[in-house]
Every structure is written in C-alpha cells, then in structure tokens.
Design an enzyme around this catalytic site. Structure first.
Site, PDB file in Angstrom:
ATOM      1  CD  GLU A 127      71.264  96.236 -20.803  1.00 20.34           C
ATOM      2  OE1 GLU A 127      71.617  96.967 -21.734  1.00 20.34           O
ATOM      3  OE2 GLU A 127      70.538  96.633 -19.866  1.00 20.34           O
ATOM      4  CD  GLU A 317      64.044 101.360 -18.586  1.00 25.55           C
ATOM      5  OE1 GLU A 317      64.468 100.722 -19.574  1.00 25.55           O
ATOM      6  OE2 GLU A 317      64.794 101.747 -17.676  1.00 25.55           O
TER       7      GLU A 317
END
Length: 881
Positions: A127, A317
C-alpha cells in the site's frame, strides 16, 4: 521517487478498458542473492478491442515481454515504470519477466538480515502503489483479480501468502546465485499457493524466511474452521512465545465481536499475523496475512499504553478483513472508509470485548489529540479528501483520515443510533462483498437503516475541513441555581462551517455531598473524588443553542460539555468549570472524563489561552494519581512540549529543571515496578543537558547500579534509553556505545546505537548524523529513524546551523528518496529547537519560491513551519503573563 504517478483520470480510464475475469500467475525466484529476485507474471484479462492501456512495474531490468503470443521489445514498451499495451484484443495474455530489487526501506519486498544470527527475512508492503515493485500489475484498487502465487525459496525457509499452501516440493536443477545473509543455500523448494478470492493488488502479500511459527484455529460463525498462525524472527521467538496465547485470544475475541456486530462471519480461508522487522507502518491488512511491526514484540518492559496499542492494532487490522478487504474503496479518496472505520471499530472492540475497558479514554488522549493537531493546520483536508493522483494519497495517511474520521464515526453512531448504524453496515458489507464501493454506497445503506437523511450530515462532517469550537456560558442565581445555559459554536475563518452535533452534558460533583458546595468555587478540596451526578443528551446546531434541561437545577462543581466524548469539537468550558478543572482534574474518577478535560486544557495551552506553566503544574499534579496509561503517556509528552517550547524563553530553563526534578521525585514515589514508575523514569531521561550534575549522577547511577528504584529493572531497552540520555549529555563516548553494542549485537540494538551516536551534543555528531541520514543508503528505514531521532535532540545552538541547510536540501530529498524515506527526513531533520522566528522566516521564503512544488512536499514543509509559528505565538502570550 518512482515515476508514473497514476492519476485518478488514468485509473478511471484503465478500469473502463480492462474487465473481468482477470487472473495473475505470479512466479518469484527468491534464491538469486541479496540484491535482486526474479519475477515472472502471466496476466490474462478481457478488454475493449483496439484500444491501448498499460501495466505497472518497477524493475531493475525487464528481460522479456510477450503480448498475445508476440514478443515485444522491453526498450520500446517499458518507460517510466509502465509497460505500454497497444491494440488490445478482446481476450489478452501478457507475460512479463523481470529482475526486481529488494528494498531496505519497507516498500515493495523488504529484505532484512538479523545480525544476531545472520538469518534473512523477507516481507512485502504494497500500500499504496507498491505491488508494482514485485510483479507486473494494474496497480489500482478497483481492478480486482484472482492471484496465483508460486515461489522458489531456500529449503530452510517457510513462505506464506494470502492463501493456504497448495503444495511445497523440493526442486531439482534450480540454481542459486550467491548466498543469503550468512548462510549458503543448500536446496530449493517450490511453494505453490491456492488461488485467492477476487481482491485488490495492494492487499496481496508475501513473506519468506526462517520464521518461528505458532498455530491454532478458530471455529468460525459460518461453520468453517479457520486456521490461525503467528510468525516472527527466530531472535524474537521467546518474546512472541510468551504472548501467543494472549494474542490468539484477543484475535478470537475480535472474530466473534465483529461477526456478531456486523452479522457477517470472517470471510477468508486463514488468518496469519506475521511480526516483521524494520516496518514503516504499525501493521498492514493483507488479506488472510496481516504484517505487524515486530517492535510490538516485547523483550523488555514497555508501557501499558503500548501493550494496549498492540491490542488495538491487532483488532484494527482484523476489522479491515471486512471493511477494506471484503469491500474495498473504488479510489483512494475513500481511504477513510478503510482507516476511520477500522480505527473506530478496533477501539469499540477493545473497550467491549477485552480487558482494556477504558479504550475510549485512550482514543481521546492519543488518536483524537493527533486529529485536533492536524485539523488546525493550513494543510488540513476533508475526511473525504480530493485525491487526484498517488502523491495526493501519500499525505492522507494522517490524523484526519484515521483519528478525525474515527471520532466522526463515533458521532455518526450517536446521531443515527447504534443498532441502526450496524444494520446499515451489514447491508453494505453484504451488498458489496468482493467488490468496490464508495461513500455514496455506504450512506445509502445507513440512510435506509436509520431513516435519517445523511446527505447534509456528510456535507458538513465528511466533505468540509476544519474543526468547530463549542463554548459554554452558564448563568447562576445567588443561591447556586442555574438560570440559563448556552452553547456557542464557532468555526475558523478558513473553514466557516457550523455542524450539527449530538452530544451530552455531564454534571460533576465531589462524591461527598458535604464537600460539593465547598468545591464549586474552584477550590482544591481534597475531600473526595469527583463523579458524574447527572447527564443530558441533546442536539446542538447553529451558532447558539439554549439548554433548558439544566435551568432550575443546582449548579454542580463542574459542567462537562461533550460528556462521553460523543462529538468531535474543541471545547471551552465556562469560567467556573475551567478554574475547577485546572485545580482538580486529578480527582475525577472517570478516565474518559479526565481525558476529555485534559485534551481541552492542552488545546487551550496550544492556542495561547491558558498559561503554559500552569498547564505544566496541573499535568505534574495529575501524573501523581493518573493510572490510564495512554493519558499518562500523552500528559508526559505534552508536558515536555510545554516546558521546552511554549514557556516564555526567559523562564524555560527553570521550567524544564522543575519538571525534571518533579518527574524524578514522582518516579521514586510511584508504586514499585508499576507502569507509572517506568514511564516517569523514561520521561526523566529526556531532560538531560550537558553540565547538569544532578542528572549525570542519577543517570550514570542507573547504568552502573549505584542508583536504584525499588521494582525498576534496567533491562535491555531501558539500558539503551539510559545510554541515549548519557549521549545527549555527552557523558558517554562512541567507544562506550560500541562496547555496549558488542555485548549484544541485535537488529534492535544496532538501531539504538545509531540513535545514541547521533544524539551526542556536539557539532561533529550532528554533522555525522545529517550526512548519515542523507547519504548512507545502506541504512535500513528503522536505523534511519533512530539517526533522525538522535539528530533532532539538539539545543538551539546546535540546531541553528541547520536552518539554511534544511531548506536548501529538501528539494534534493524529495527528488532522490522514496516517499516514506523523504517523509521521515523532511519531518525529522527539521531543526525544531532552533530559533522559531528564523525557522518561520526560512520556511515562508521556501514556500513563496516553491509554489509549484508537489502538494505532498509543500504539505510537509507547511506543517513544520506552522508548528514553529505556533511556538512563537504561544511564547509571546506567556511572556505577557
């Protein structure tokens, strides 16, 4: 920085050209040595015939490209990290063979060598746009695909990816070039993984190396058994081993909480958590395989705040597996849909499903204070930020996207109702699973579930930047009865939007009724704790809101506007409440109330509305009794900022010496072995200066054992913190640091040693640190962070020469470093301790002459300069007192 800065327009055009089914077969050869690895991508996709598009890849060398059966020359097709694909067919196949480079910056495929045993560890971080550093790809979130991964690796390694292993076999005839770390390759295995579900490229992941491993399983709510695993470096296996049962338990509680709250069971085949070295972020939500920085594995004592932060990170997460992974944003302007939601949900889950019941106080002290800071800069932006290209995305991993967004989601839950909110989330996840969605899609489901029109709410809260201030005015009769209460809402001139708030007003009094009246005038009666006695929830809108619910009631000692911290706003208390809080904050029994009040007092201090020395004194008083670890941690941090930057210059040294002496005394008074004792000693170590005899005696004594505190263990990390403090005070030389490292040469201790060398208070040490940070490309990202941290600890005299050097160098940094490295350097090398007036002058000139610089770069410079301007403003206010 890598070229081919993908724009939103380009992404939309490409998404309109290519279509499902899209399949990637990615083969990686991880046996080629310490610098590069082999990458072969076979990509099959449908497209609009006759048009052209491009693939993304960053490689040292493209060795072959085959397009629909025909070889095409890499020299002609590959430019600016893109492969041009012209004259597309309806059905297409592209094969790209390349030699790609390992990174030591935490981007792409990172390679780390542990000095304690020579073991090599690889992990990926993709990312925002970094899958292209490993394989050829349409690297944007809305071109989802199925991925088939195959990897060649040394036989002693394990390899993991998003999906379970389909096969793992020894391979004959493969050739390894060179060695890996200190170990020669004895044999090679081929790892083949099951195909992934449809997913975005930035969520694919690879980890490889001789990781230690633990396994368990979860009885999923849909009847499946989900394998779970944890991994870490061999050098940290004892640190993780003692915590695996706890971390597995926390994760399972998260599975159950999210499945129950959203009505959607965990959707993927497995769930791994891999603790990896030298990580830029806290963690990354790769589907089925979360990577987490291994500084979250605790060989030494850490604060309870960090232990809790690890829990929140694990649950953050995990929340992404649904929100971000199962349903993914269409473009990066909706990044907040991922991060704000995960931050909100992980705090909620921590508070309601784990032992950390005060997690919302943690959020207020930590995350929300971050948001308030960034929302008052000129660089603030709407939660739904305009993202025109990838560079715009890079600067939006910030306090607005994460913390303000999460705070605003908490406000949205109060606005629409909790049950209605989660009913809408269930519909959103169900309707858009394995696809991409936008803010409009989310609001549609929340409107349907709640019956509220959220378009106006979204326009106010999500699409407009800036923060409001709500100030309380209270009128009281002679007998103490409230005759009127008004809340006045204002907005900054730059962002003049007034918002609708759902909030609560809390009445607080001393627990002993006999003491309540005595304390209401702002005295410091120590007769009891302060508790909430009444609460009113209401809507606030416009410039002025009357509060008839409180009229006729006896005025309490303290009136807390935004009780339970339901909304996102700056607070200004009525005069009597402000005085009472300033004297009695430490007596409030509720952790969230204390955190909310403390944050408002800190905000007033930063806005030059509350005396810096008074804030320092109330903070020290609070630290004597505070037990919420994150509030404690941030109180220590704000205390340091206050005495080092905000106190009038003529009184700053005295204020810092007073704070240091009081911290040392509080550490001695604290419960032996407690979190508070540990944090107080750690904070005290940051106050040393050359020539301070008392500090030298205390800190050298901690190192040699002649000074002890009952219950305090000088373990590895605290020992290095002591060495760092001695270096700042020039009480240990480089030979001493080297000797300390030689006792235990580990990844972490090498980083600490770099930081200690850079922390020496000499011109030579600062020059060395500056050169290392800019020119030593062999430093890992974590080593670089420590060098920068050491450099930053410079008094005004040492920092002064770097004002001009800094502004002369930032353009070079931006041009020659990757984004994450540039971000660290531009933020960390700014000489904050130099004369703030000169920093503002130099920064203003740079901004005036660099009007066309990349927005991300200007954003960083502006934030630094505005911090210096705030220092000037606050010092001037305090000089007038």
């Amino acid at each position: 920085m890598p070229g081919a800065n993908l724009t939103r327009v380009e992404a939309e055009e490409r998404a309109g050209i290519v279509s499902s089914p899209i399949h990637y077969a990615v083969e990686l050869d991880l046996t080629k040595g310490p610098k590069t690895f082999g990458s072969r991508t076979t990509l099959r996709f449908d497209a609009t015939p006759g048009v052209e598009t491009f693939l993304d890849i960053i490689a040292d060398r493209i060795t072959a490209i085959t397009f629909n059966g025909e070889p095409i020359g890499p020299a002609a097709a590959y430019e600016d990290n893109r492969i041009a694909l012209k004259n597309l067919h309806e059905h297409n196949e592209v094969i790209v063979e390349a030699l790609c480079r390992y990174s030591n910056t935490g981007e792409g495929l990172h390679r780390s060598v542990d000095p304690s045993d020579g073991n090599v560890y690889l992990y990926s971080q993709f990312e925002v746009p970094d899958a292209r550093r490993v394989y050829a790809v349409f690297d944007q979130p809305d071109i989802k695909a199925v991925f088939y991964f195959t990897m060649l690796a040394p036989e002693s390694w394990i390899v993991t990816s998003n999906m379970p292993v389909a096969s793992c076999e020894a391979t004959q005839g493969a050739t390894a070039e060179g060695t890996l770390g200190d170990h020669a390759i004895e044999g090679i295995k081929r790892w083949v993984f099951e195909p992934t579900p449809i997913m975005s490229s930035y969520l694919t992941a690879i980890c490889a190396g001789p990781y230690a491993q633990w396994h368990t399983e979860y009885a999923n709510e849909d009847g499946r058994t989900v394998p779970m695993a944890m991994y870490c470096r061999q050098a940290l296996k004892d640190a993780l081993g003692k915590d695996t049962d706890y971390l597995f338990d926390i994760t399972k509680k998260g599975f159950a909480f999210y499945a129950k709250t959203w009505g959607v069971p965990y959707p993927y085949a497995k769930f791994d958590q891999i603790y990896v070295p030298e990580y830029n972020a806290g963690a990354m939500e790769n589907i089925g395989m979360v990577t987490i920085r291994d500084s979250y594995l605790f060989e030494s004592k850490v604060s309870d705040a960090l232990v809790e932060r690890r829990v929140v990170t694990v649950l953050h997460e995990l929340a992404h597996m649904w929100f971000g992974d199962l349903v993914t944003m269409k473009w990066w302007n909706d990044l907040w849909l991922n991060e704000s939601f995960a931050e909100f949900m992980s705090t909620l889950a921590t508070a309601e499903a784990t032992e950390w019941h005060d997690s919302w106080a943690t959020f207020t002290s930590g995350e929300k204070s971050w948001a308030l800071n960034q929302d008052q800069l000129s660089t603030t932006h709407p939660i739904v930020a305009p993202i025109n290209d990838l560079h715009d995305t890079e600067v939006n991993f910030d306090g607005i996207t994460y913390a303000k967004g999460a705070s605003v989601l908490k406000q949205l839950v109060a606005y629409v109702g909790r049950e209605q909110f989660f009913t809408g989330i269930n519909s959103y996840l169900t309707k858009h699973q394995y696809g991409n969605a936008t803010l409009a899609d989310l609001l549609t489901e929340l409107e349907a579930a709640s019956g509220r029109d959220l378009k106006a709410w979204s326009a106010q809260w999500l699409e407009q930047a800036g923060i409001n201030t709500i100030a309380a005015e209270v009128e009281t009769a002679a007998d103490g009865t409230i005759t009127a209460m008004t809340l006045r809402q204002s907005a900054p001139d730059e962002h003049p939007v007034l918002r609708a708030h759902r909030l609560a007003i809390g009445f607080y009094d001393v627990d002993n009724a006999d003491n309540a009246g005595d304390s209401a005038d702002g005295g410091t009666d120590d007769g009891g704790t302060i508790v909430r006695t009444d609460r009113f929830e209401l809507d606030v809108d416009g410039e002025s809101t009357e509060i008839p619910q409180v009229v006729g009631r006896k005025r309490p000692a303290f009136i807390l506007v935004n009780d339970d911290d339901l909304t996102y706003t700056k607070l200004r208390f009525d005069a009597d409440s402000l005085e009472f809080a300033a004297e009695n904050l430490y007596r409030f029994d509720d952790a969230l109330a204390r955190a909310t009040i403390w944050l408002s007092l800190w905000d007033m201090t930063r806005d030059a509305e509350f005396p810096a020395e008074r804030f320092a004194d109330l903070s020290l008083k609070m630290l004597a009794t505070e037990h919420e670890s994150t509030t404690f941690r941030y109180a220590l941090a704000t205390l340091r900022t206050t005495v080092m930057h905000y106190v009038a210059a003529a009184r700053a040294d005295e204020a810092a010496q007073h704070a240091a002496a009081r911290l040392w005394q509080l550490a001695h008074d604290a419960q032996p072995g407690s979190d508070e004792q540990f944090q107080l000693v750690s904070a005290y170590l940051g106050y040393g200066t050359e020539g301070d005899v008392e500090f030298a005696t205390n800190v050298q004594g901690l190192l040699d054992g002649s000074v002890t505190l009952d219950g305090l263990e000088i373990d590895n990390n605290l020992r290095w913190a002591v060495i760092h403090a001695l270096a700042v005070a020039n009480l240990i030389d480089e030979a001493g640091i080297d000797a300390e490292l030689a006792k235990r040469d580990t990844t972490e201790n090498r980083e600490f040693a770099y930081g200690a060398r850079a922390a020496h208070s000499t011109p030579e040490a600062k020059n060395w640190a500056w050169d290392q940070a800019l020119d030593n490309d062999t430093l890992t990202n974590s080593q670089l962070e420590e060098v920068i941290r050491g450099f930053a600890q410079a008094n005004a005299e040492l920092a002064e020469p770097y004002i001009d050097r800094y502004f002369q160098t930032v353009d070079w940094i931006w041009k020659h470093k990757t984004f994450h490295m540039a971000e660290n350097l531009i933020g960390g090398l700014y000489p904050f301790y130099a004369d703030p007036a000169k920093l503002v002058s130099g920064g203003t000139r740079w901004l005036e002459t660099h009007a066309d610089a990349d927005r991300a770069l200007r954003h960083m410079i502006s934030a630094n300069v505005e911090a210096s301007q705030r220092t000037l403003n606050v010092r001037k206010y305090n000089e007038s007192l």
